[in-house]
Design a protein around this motif. Structure first.
Motif, short mmCIF file in Angstrom:
data_model
loop_
_atom_site.label_atom_id
_atom_site.label_comp_id
_atom_site.label_asym_id
_atom_site.label_seq_id
_atom_site.Cartn_x
_atom_site.Cartn_y
_atom_site.Cartn_z
N MET A 46 0.80 -1.22 0.00
CA MET A 46 0.00 0.00 0.00
C MET A 46 0.84 1.28 0.00
N LYS A 48 3.22 4.15 -1.71
CA LYS A 48 3.16 4.79 -3.03
C LYS A 48 4.22 4.19 -3.95
N SER A 73 -7.33 -2.87 -1.44
CA SER A 73 -8.04 -2.08 -2.46
C SER A 73 -7.31 -2.14 -3.80
N TYR A 74 -8.09 -2.23 -4.86
CA TYR A 74 -7.53 -2.39 -6.20
C TYR A 74 -6.53 -1.31 -6.60
N PRO A 75 -6.75 -0.04 -6.26
CA PRO A 75 -5.76 0.98 -6.67
C PRO A 75 -4.33 0.66 -6.21
N TYR A 76 -4.16 0.04 -5.06
CA TYR A 76 -2.83 -0.34 -4.60
C TYR A 76 -2.27 -1.50 -5.42
N SER A 78 -3.10 -2.26 -8.54
CA SER A 78 -3.01 -1.95 -9.97
C SER A 78 -1.59 -1.60 -10.40
N GLU A 79 -0.81 -0.95 -9.54
CA GLU A 79 0.57 -0.60 -9.91
C GLU A 79 1.41 -1.87 -10.10
N LYS A 82 0.27 -3.65 -13.36
CA LYS A 82 0.88 -3.01 -14.54
C LYS A 82 2.33 -3.43 -14.69
#
Length: 148
Positions: A46, A48, A73-76, A78-79, A82
């Motif tokens: 989580m 950055k 959570s998906y936003p964490y 997703s990096e 990718k």
């Protein structure tokens, strides 16, 4: 077929194949410790950005598989997804409603590699046990004060 083999076969049909080391598999997001290249805690995932050490290990282990904790959570995630896709690394988001592993990411092979240091920062995450999380009583600190 003997009775015990038949019973094993029926049990397997009802409950699925017996899994080796189920606790270890829950902790390491469906894989085994002996296969792990690197493991990150949920907190590390989580942060950055993608950890540079993980990117380097992805470059070196393109045939490995990335397991991500679906309770994050998906936003964490997703990096890291990718970063894996950029290298052609397959990934799986693992969600276990009955057990939330302290690990957030596991990069692993499909065979044993027995890597000694698998944690970011070279230290194993502390696992809270029921014993360790119990609060100490008010008088517990007085033993040291009175030389006991």
């Amino acid at each position: 077929m003997s009775d015990s083999k038949l019973d094993d076969y029926l049990q397997q049909g009802i409950h699925g194949a017996k899994q080796t080391k189920p606790d270890e598999r829950r902790r390491f997001l469906t894989t085994l410790r002996e296969r792990v290249v690197i493991a990150l805690t949920q907190g590390e995932v989580m942060r950055k950005g993608v950890e540079p050490e993980v990117e380097q290990l992805m470059d070196e282990n393109r045939e490995a598989h990335l397991f991500l904790n679906g309770n994050i959570s998906y936003p964490y995630l997703s990096e890291y997804i990718k970063a894996a896709e950029k290298r052609g690394i397959e990934f799986t988001i693992v969600t276990n409603k009955d057990y939330d592993s302290e690990l957030g990411l596991v990069l692993a092979h499909d065979h044993a590699i027995d890597k000694e240091e698998i944690y970011l920062g070279k230290k194993k995450p502390v696992i809270q046990t029921a014993q360790a999380s119990k609060k100490k009583g008010f008088f517990s600190g007085f033993g040291k004060l009175f030389g006991k």
